[in-house]
Write a protein that holds these residues in place. Structure first.
Motif, PDB file in Angstrom:
ATOM      1  N   LEU A  41       5.540  74.879  62.410  1.00 42.26           N
ATOM      2  CA  LEU A  41       6.811  74.259  62.773  1.00 42.26           C
ATOM      3  C   LEU A  41       6.750  73.766  64.206  1.00 42.26           C
ATOM      4  N   VAL A  42       6.779  72.451  64.352  1.00 43.24           N
ATOM      5  CA  VAL A  42       6.742  71.879  65.693  1.00 43.24           C
ATOM      6  C   VAL A  42       7.981  71.026  65.940  1.00 43.24           C
ATOM      7  N   THR A  43       8.271  70.154  65.028  1.00 41.08           N
ATOM      8  CA  THR A  43       9.484  69.333  65.168  1.00 41.08           C
ATOM      9  C   THR A  43      10.433  69.653  64.014  1.00 41.08           C
ATOM     10  N   LYS A  90      11.466  86.317  55.909  1.00 41.13           N
ATOM     11  CA  LYS A  90      12.070  85.997  54.607  1.00 41.13           C
ATOM     12  C   LYS A  90      12.384  84.504  54.545  1.00 41.13           C
ATOM     13  N   ILE A  91      12.690  83.917  55.696  1.00 40.49           N
ATOM     14  CA  ILE A  91      12.909  82.477  55.758  1.00 40.49           C
ATOM     15  C   ILE A  91      12.066  81.926  56.907  1.00 40.49           C
ATOM     16  N   ASP A  92      11.873  80.609  56.897  1.00 39.37           N
ATOM     17  CA  ASP A  92      10.985  80.027  57.900  1.00 39.37           C
ATOM     18  C   ASP A  92      11.721  79.713  59.191  1.00 39.37           C
ATOM     19  N   ALA A  93      12.985  79.319  59.088  1.00 36.89           N
ATOM     20  CA  ALA A  93      13.691  78.946  60.308  1.00 36.89           C
ATOM     21  C   ALA A  93      15.185  79.140  60.131  1.00 36.89           C
ATOM     22  N   GLY A  94      15.866  79.271  61.257  1.00 41.28           N
ATOM     23  CA  GLY A  94      17.317  79.352  61.237  1.00 41.28           C
ATOM     24  C   GLY A  94      17.882  78.279  62.142  1.00 41.28           C
ATOM     25  N   ILE A 104      19.847  85.886  71.794  1.00 45.51           N
ATOM     26  CA  ILE A 104      18.977  86.526  70.798  1.00 45.51           C
ATOM     27  C   ILE A 104      17.525  86.471  71.247  1.00 45.51           C
ATOM     28  N   ILE A 105      17.145  85.293  71.700  1.00 45.27           N
ATOM     29  CA  ILE A 105      15.734  85.122  72.056  1.00 45.27           C
ATOM     30  C   ILE A 105      15.365  86.010  73.232  1.00 45.27           C
ATOM     31  N   ARG A 106      16.322  86.220  74.115  1.00 52.29           N
ATOM     32  CA  ARG A 106      16.074  87.096  75.246  1.00 52.29           C
ATOM     33  C   ARG A 106      15.758  88.519  74.782  1.00 52.29           C
ATOM     34  N   THR A 107      16.492  88.981  73.769  1.00 51.79           N
ATOM     35  CA  THR A 107      16.278  90.361  73.322  1.00 51.79           C
ATOM     36  C   THR A 107      15.227  90.444  72.222  1.00 51.79           C
ATOM     37  N   ASN A 108      14.812  89.326  71.727  1.00 49.25           N
ATOM     38  CA  ASN A 108      13.912  89.322  70.580  1.00 49.25           C
ATOM     39  C   ASN A 108      12.761  88.361  70.819  1.00 49.25           C
ATOM     40  N   PRO A 109      11.751  88.780  71.530  1.00 53.52           N
ATOM     41  CA  PRO A 109      10.704  87.856  71.967  1.00 53.52           C
ATOM     42  C   PRO A 109       9.907  87.255  70.809  1.00 53.52           C
ATOM     43  N   ASP A 110      10.081  87.769  69.601  1.00 57.09           N
ATOM     44  CA  ASP A 110       9.380  87.203  68.446  1.00 57.09           C
ATOM     45  C   ASP A 110       9.904  85.832  68.067  1.00 57.09           C
ATOM     46  N   LEU A 111      11.126  85.520  68.504  1.00 58.45           N
ATOM     47  CA  LEU A 111      11.761  84.283  68.063  1.00 58.45           C
ATOM     48  C   LEU A 111      11.596  83.182  69.113  1.00 58.45           C
ATOM     49  N   VAL A 112      11.388  81.973  68.645  1.00 61.51           N
ATOM     50  CA  VAL A 112      11.295  80.830  69.572  1.00 61.51           C
ATOM     51  C   VAL A 112      12.065  79.647  69.006  1.00 61.51           C
ATOM     52  N   VAL A 113      12.510  78.807  69.971  1.00 67.04           N
ATOM     53  CA  VAL A 113      13.174  77.564  69.588  1.00 67.04           C
ATOM     54  C   VAL A 113      12.098  76.504  69.400  1.00 67.04           C
ATOM     55  N   PHE A 114      12.284  75.591  68.459  1.00 67.82           N
ATOM     56  CA  PHE A 114      11.341  74.475  68.340  1.00 67.82           C
ATOM     57  C   PHE A 114      12.119  73.199  68.098  1.00 67.82           C
ATOM     58  N   GLY A 115      11.512  72.078  68.383  1.00 66.84           N
ATOM     59  CA  GLY A 115      12.168  70.786  68.192  1.00 66.84           C
ATOM     60  C   GLY A 115      13.250  70.556  69.236  1.00 66.84           C
ATOM     61  N   GLU A 116      13.886  69.396  69.098  1.00 70.33           N
ATOM     62  CA  GLU A 116      14.943  68.998  70.041  1.00 70.33           C
ATOM     63  C   GLU A 116      16.299  69.474  69.523  1.00 70.33           C
ATOM     64  N   PRO A 117      17.280  69.593  70.425  1.00 73.31           N
ATOM     65  CA  PRO A 117      18.643  69.852  69.933  1.00 73.31           C
ATOM     66  C   PRO A 117      19.049  68.718  68.993  1.00 73.31           C
ATOM     67  N   PHE A 118      19.586  69.057  67.829  1.00 78.09           N
ATOM     68  CA  PHE A 118      19.836  68.013  66.832  1.00 78.09           C
ATOM     69  C   PHE A 118      21.309  67.631  66.745  1.00 78.09           C
ATOM     70  N   MET A 119      22.136  68.324  67.508  1.00 74.68           N
ATOM     71  CA  MET A 119      23.558  68.066  67.361  1.00 74.68           C
ATOM     72  C   MET A 119      24.246  68.648  68.579  1.00 74.68           C
ATOM     73  N   HIS A 269      10.085  82.153  63.826  1.00 77.47           N
ATOM     74  CA  HIS A 269       9.253  83.247  64.333  1.00 77.47           C
ATOM     75  C   HIS A 269       8.122  82.638  65.148  1.00 77.47           C
ATOM     76  N   ARG A 270       7.781  83.314  66.236  1.00 75.19           N
ATOM     77  CA  ARG A 270       6.750  82.803  67.137  1.00 75.19           C
ATOM     78  C   ARG A 270       5.465  82.467  66.374  1.00 75.19           C
ATOM     79  N   ALA A 271       5.155  83.265  65.377  1.00 73.72           N
ATOM     80  CA  ALA A 271       3.908  83.080  64.640  1.00 73.72           C
ATOM     81  C   ALA A 271       3.846  81.740  63.917  1.00 73.72           C
TER      82      ALA A 271
END
Lengths: 519, 363
Positions: A41-43, A90-94, A104-119, A269-271
C-alpha cells in the motif's frame, strides 16, 4: 458443593482466562506471518481491491463504497474496532480523521498513514431541524469563542500540546434546564474516557456551550451510528461528536457552522508499506507474566479504569435484577391471562407471547427507546429494564403455565374440597409445588437475560460490555478487556445463580428436614 | 342433612346423572355401589360441587349450594372428601398436610393444630410418620393420612370416592378398618366403593346406581340379600353376560365364535364349555334358519360367578312351531345333539316371542 470450594474453582478459572489473554496479546501482531502475501500500500489507488474498514454511519462508509467499488468494505461499530482490525491484519486499511488518527499512531507504532489526504470536511454540531433557536445560540457561541481566543486555546491544548485533561471550566448555573449532548467517545483528542470521566475537545466545547447558555450538560455517550436516530427522536438535544457536515446528513438534521476541519486519511499496518515488510518486535516484549501484568496495569489500573468496570458491573447487575423482577411479575400476569377461559384475556396474552418471542430483543430495545418512549424523557436504564422485562415475561409466562399444568388436578381438588377458595388453593398448594418444578428452567432463562443485557450500549447505557469497549478504545488491547469482561459476566451469572440455587434448596421441602436432621 | 332434588348432570351430550332425588340423614353411612360408568363418583362430586350439576339442587343443612355458590367454601369446610388418588399435598410433610387447613381456614394456632394432628395420626396408626413426605409412604398409609387430614377440620360429613380402588390388595384392609371405626363413632359418610362385603357391614343404607340413576336403594340386607330389580340382582350375583344380535342368515360365525371364546377365557371357563357353547349356538341358529323371515336372533350368554351356572339364551320372533319338536322333520340329529349337551332346556312362547333358556353342563 460448598461456597468456598466454588469460589476457589471460579478463581482458578479467572487465572486461566487471564493467561489466555496474555497469550492472545502476543499472537495479536500480524508480523512474521506470511510476509510475502502482504498487500503493498503506497497510494490510495492501491486500495481498489483490498479490504477496507470503516466506521458504520461515518462519511468513510459512503466514500469507500463510492470510490472503491471493487474493494471489500467492512463496517465496524466504532473507530476503535477498525483500528484493532487493522492491527490484527483482519483488514488491509482503515479510513479516518487526521487528528484522531494522529493520536492512535502515536500510541500504536505499528500503524502508519499512507497516500495523500483524500477529503477535507467541516466538523459541526448537529441539531433537530425544528430546533432553530438552539442552533442559532450555538452559532453565536462559536463566533464568540473564536473572537475571544478561547477556541484557539482549546485547539492548541488538545491538538498541538496534546493535553489529556480538562482545564478548569466556568460552571453552569443550570437555570435554563438541561442540555442532553449526544457524543461517541472515539478517543483523543475529541472525546475519550479518562479517570471514568469524558474528556476531549468535543466535551469541553459542549460544557462551555452549556455554561455560556446557563444549561446543565448531560452526556449520552453512544454508538456513532445511532446519534442521528437519537436526536430525531428527541432523546438528545445536540450532537457534538466530531460529526462531519454532509449533504446526506443535512436531509435529516441541521448543522451549526463548522467548529473544526478534519482531513481524511487512510492508514494501514506498517508491514503493508515496506517491501517484504516484516517487523520483528512483538516477541521481544518480555515474558508471559510481564505481559499479563502490563496488560492488567494498562487496562485496569491506569486512569482508574477499574471504576469504569465497577460502574458497568453495577449497571449490568441492576438492569438484570430489575428486569427479572419486572419480567416475573408481568409474566405471572400474562400467564394468568393466557390460562383464562375468557377470550378477551387469553387472546391478547397469546398475541403478546408470540410477538415478544418473535422479535429480537435488540430490536425491541431500540423500539422501546426510540419509538415507544420517543417523546418521553426516560432514563435509558428504565427503558432497558422494560424491554428486557417484557421479553423475559413472554418466556416465563409459558414456563409458569407449564408448571401449573404439570401439577396434578387432584391437588387442586383436594384443596378446594377442604374449603379453600381457588385463590387460596393456588397460593398455599399449587404455587409452592410449581416454583420447585420450574426453578431449574427459570434459572437458565435468568442467566440468558443477564448476558442479553450486554446490548444496552446501543441506547447509551454504560454497562459492563460498554465499559470494556471504552477501555479497548483507549488501550487498543484487543484481548485483555474482552476476556476480563467475559470472566466478569461469568462471575455475575455465577453469583446470581448461587442466590437462585439457595432459593431452589429452601423450596425443596426435603431440604428443611435434612437440615433439621443434620443439626 | 344432605337433600338432593332432581339432580342431573351431563358432560356435553353425555347424560351421566338423570333426575336423582334422595336424602342422606345425620349419622347415616351410605354406600354407593354399582357398575363402572354408572355415575357414582359424579354423584358424590356433585354433593360438594366439585362437579357442577346441570340442573337440580343440593341442599346441605338448609343451604342450597347449587343456588348460592358463595356458601360452598364454608359448607366444604364441614364436608370433606377422601379421594381415590389420595391427593396429599406433595410439598408438605404428613403433619403439615393435617395442619394446613385448620391453621389457614380456622385460624387455629400452629401448636394447637399440630397437637390435634398428632392425635389424629395416632388414631390412624401413623404418628411416627408425622415428619415424612407423602412420596415416602405406601398407598395404604397415604390414604390413612388423607382420612386423618379430612378429620383435622372436624367435618360433619365425609365423602369417600372409591377410597381403596387405587390400593394394592394387601393394603385395602388397613384403610377399611379406619373407615369402619369412623362409622362406629357415628360420622355421617357417603362412600363410593367396590368392596361389597365392606359396604354390606358398614352401611346403614345402600344405593345401587346404574345408568345415571339410583336404581335401587335400601338397607344392606334388602339390597344384598333380596334385590328387587333385575339389574341389581345381576350385579349382586355378579352375573356376567355377553349379548349379540344376529340379523342375517349369512352371519359371521367366526366372529361370533371368537367373542364366545374371549368371554369364556375372561371368566376362566373350561375349554369344553367354550366348545359346547359354540357348537350349541351354531346348531340352534341352523335350526332357526328355515323358520324365520326376517332372520333376527337375539342371543346372550350369562355366567354367574356365585353359582358357576352358564346359560345360553336365544330369543326370536315366534316361528309358530317349536323348533325342538322331534316330530318336526329330518333335523332329528341336530335336536339330539342340542339335548345331549344341555343340562336343562326351557322354551317359552308368549307375546309373539320365542325364548330358549339352555343351561350348559360345566362339570
Amino acid at each position: 458443593m460448598t461456597l468456598q470450594n466454588a469460589a476457589r474453582r471460579a478463581a482458578a478459572l479467572l487465572v486461566l482466562a487471564l493467561g489466555v489473554a496474555g497469550c492472545g496479546g502476543g499472537a495479536s501482531s500480524p508480523s512474521g506471518t506470511q510476509t510475502d502475501a502482504r498487500p503493498r500500500l503506497v497510494t490510495l489507488d492501491d486500495l481498489k481491491d483490498k479490504r477496507i474498514g470503516v466506521q458504520i454511519g461515518s462519511v468513510y462508509d459512503l466514500y469507500a463504497t463510492t470510490n472503491f467499488p471493487d474493494a471489500t468494505i467492512l463496517q465496524y461499530p466504532s473507530f476503535m474496532e477498525v483500528t484493532l482490525a487493522v492491527s490484527a491484519g483482519k483488514i488491509d486499511a482503515g479510513l479516518s480523521d487526521s487528528d484522531t488518527l494522529a493520536e492512535i499512531i502515536r500510541t500504536n507504532p505499528d500503524l502508519v498513514v499512507f497516500g495523500e489526504p483524500f477529503m477535507q470536511s467541516p466538523v459541526a454540531a448537529g441539531f433537530r431541524k425544528s430546533d432553530r433557536a438552539l442552533r442559532d445560540e450555538f452559532n453565536a457561541f462559536l463566533r464568540e469563542i473564536r473572537a475571544n481566543g478561547v477556541w484557539q486555546d482549546m485547539s492548541d491544548r488538545w491538538m498541538v500540546q496534546l493535553q489529556r485533561a480538562m482545564p478548569p471550566l466556568p460552571p453552569s448555573t443550570g437555570e435554563n434546564g438541561t442540555l442532553v449532548v449526544g457524543t461517541s467517545s472515539g478517543g483523543f483528542p475529541f472525546g475519550a474516557v479518562r479517570d471514568n470521566e469524558l474528556v476531549g475537545f468535543d466535551i469541553e466545547l459542549a460544557l462551555r456551550f452549556g455554561a455560556a447558555t446557563g444549561r446543565a450538560v448531560r452526556f449520552a455517550d453512544q454508538e456513532f451510528s445511532g446519534l442521528i436516530a437519537a436526536i430525531v427522536s428527541g432523546k438528545i438535544d445536540v450532537i457534538i461528536a466530531t460529526m462531519f457536515d454532509t449533504e446526506e446528513r443535512r436531509k435529516q438534521i441541521d448543522f451549526s457552522e463548522a467548529y473544526y476541519t478534519q482531513d481524511s486519511l487512510a492508514y494501514t499496518h506498517r508491514a503493508n508499506t515496506v517491501p517484504g515488510g516484516s517487523v520483528a518486535d512483538a516477541e521481544a516484549r518480555g515474558s508471559f507474566i510481564e505481559r499479563v501484568t502490563e496488560s492488567f496495569r494498562n487496562n485496569i489500573l491506569l486512569e482508574r479504569r477499574y471504576l469504569l468496570i465497577w460502574n458497568g458491573l453495577k449497571v449490568t447487575a441492576i438492569i438484570s435484577v430489575l428486569a427479572t423482577l419486572f419480567g416475573t411479575l408481568l409474566g405471572a400476569l400474562v400467564c394468568y391471562m393466557r390460562m383464562s377461559p375468557l377470550a378477551v384475556l387469553n387472546v391478547p396474552a397469546r398475541i403478546y407471547i408470540s410477538v415478544l418471542r418473535g422479535v429480537p430483543v435488540l430490536v425491541l430495545l431500540l423500539l422501546m427507546f426510540y419509538v415507544v418512549f420517543a417523546s418521553v424523557n426516560i432514563d435509558p436504564v428504565i427503558a432497558a429494564v422494560l424491554a428486557f422485562g417484557m421479553n423475559f415475561a413472554a418466556y416465563v409466562s409459558e414456563m409458569f403455565r407449564t408448571g401449573i399444568h404439570s401439577i396434578d388436578r387432584g391437588q387442586w381438588e383436594a384443596g378446594v374440597a377442604m374449603g379453600f377458595t381457588r385463590a387460596q388453593t393456588f397460593v398455599h398448594i399449587i404455587l409452592p409445588q410449581m416454583v420447585q418444578r420450574i426453578l431449574p428452567v427459570y434459572k437458565g432463562e435468568f442467566i440468558s437475560l443477564v448476558k442479553m443485557t450486554s446490548i444496552v450500549g446501543y441506547i447509551a447505557v454504560q454497562d459492563l460490555t460498554k465499559a470494556g469497549d471504552i477501555i479497548r478504545s483507549r488501550t487498543f488491547d484487543p484481548f485483555f478487556p474482552l476476556i476480563m469482561i467475559a470472566v466478569l459476566y461469568f462471575l455475575i451469572a455465577w453469583l446470581l445463580m448461587q442466590g437462585l440455587d439457595h432459593l431452589e434448596r429452601v423450596t425443596d421441602p426435603k431440604y428443611r428436614r435434612r437440615k433439621a436432621v443434620a443439626r | 342433612m344432605i337433600r338432593v332434588e332432581r339432580l342431573s348432570k351431563s358432560f356435553g351430550s353425555v347424560s351421566v346423572l338423570k333426575d336423582i332425588s334422595t336424602e342422606i340423614r345425620k349419622g347415616e353411612v351410605v354406600s354407593i355401589i354399582g357398575p363402572s360408568g354408572a355415575g357414582k363418583s359424579t354423584f358424590l362430586r356433585c354433593l360438594n360441587m366439585l362437579d357442577t350439576p346441570t340442573s337440580g339442587s343440593v341442599i346441605i343443612d338448609g343451604v342450597d349450594v347449587t343456588a348460592r355458590r358463595s356458601e360452598i367454601t364454608k359448607v366444604r369446610q364441614r364436608m370433606n372428601m377422601v379421594f381415590q388418588s389420595f391427593n396429599l399435598f406433595a410439598h408438605l410433610t404428613v403433619l403439615e398436610n393435617l395442619t394446613l387447613a385448620p391453621v389457614r381456614l380456622r385460624g387455629m394456632s400452629r401448636a394447637a393444630a399440630a397437637e390435634k394432628a398428632h392425635d389424629l395420626l395416632r388414631m390412624v396408626g401413623l404418628a411416627e410418620k408425622a415428619s415424612s413426605f407423602p412420596d415416602e409412604l405406601s398407598g395404604g398409609q397415604k390414604q390413612r393420612v388423607a382420612i386423618a387430614r379430612c378429620l383435622a377440620m372436624d367435618p360433619e360429613i365425609v365423602l369417600f370416592d372409591e377410597p381403596t380402588s387405587a390400593l394394592d390388595p394387601t393394603m385395602v384392609s388397613e384403610v377399611l378398618t379406619v373407615i369402619r371405626r369412623l362409622a362406629k363413632d357415628g360420622m355421617t359418610m357417603a362412600i363410593v366403593t367396590h368392596e361389597m362385603d365392606f359396604a354390606r357391614d358398614v352401611s346403614s343404607r345402600v344405593f345401587y346406581m346404574d345408568q345415571g340413576t339410583i336404581y335401587e336403594e335400601g338397607t344392606p340386607q334388602q339390597v344384598f340379600e333380596q334385590p328387587q330389580r333385575e339389574r341389581t340382582r345381576a350385579f349382586i350375583h355378579r352375573i356376567r353376560s355377553l349379548t349379540r344380535q344376529v340379523t342375517s342368515v349369512d352371519y359371521d360365525l367366526y366372529a361370533l365364535n371368537a367373542d364366545i371364546e374371549q368371554f369364556c377365557e375372561k371368566h376362566f371357563l373350561a375349554p369344553s364349555v367354550t366348545h359346547d357353547l359354540q357348537l350349541l349356538l351354531e346348531e340352534l341358529l341352523t335350526l332357526h334358519k328355515p323358520l324365520l323371515d326376517p332372520f333376527v336372533v337375539d342371543l346372550s350368554i350369562a355366567y354367574s360367578e356365585k353359582s358357576g351356572r352358564v346359560e345360553l339364551i336365544v330369543e326370536t320372533a315366534d316361528p309358530g312351531v317349536d323348533p325342538l319338536d322331534e316330530t318336526a322333520g329330518d333335523d332329528d340329529l341336530q335336536v339330539r345333539i342340542i339335548k345331549g349337551m344341555s343340562e336343562t332346556i326351557a322354551h317359552k312362547r308368549e307375546g309373539g316371542r320365542s325364548r330358549f333358556e339352555i343351561a350348559i353342563r360345566t362339570s
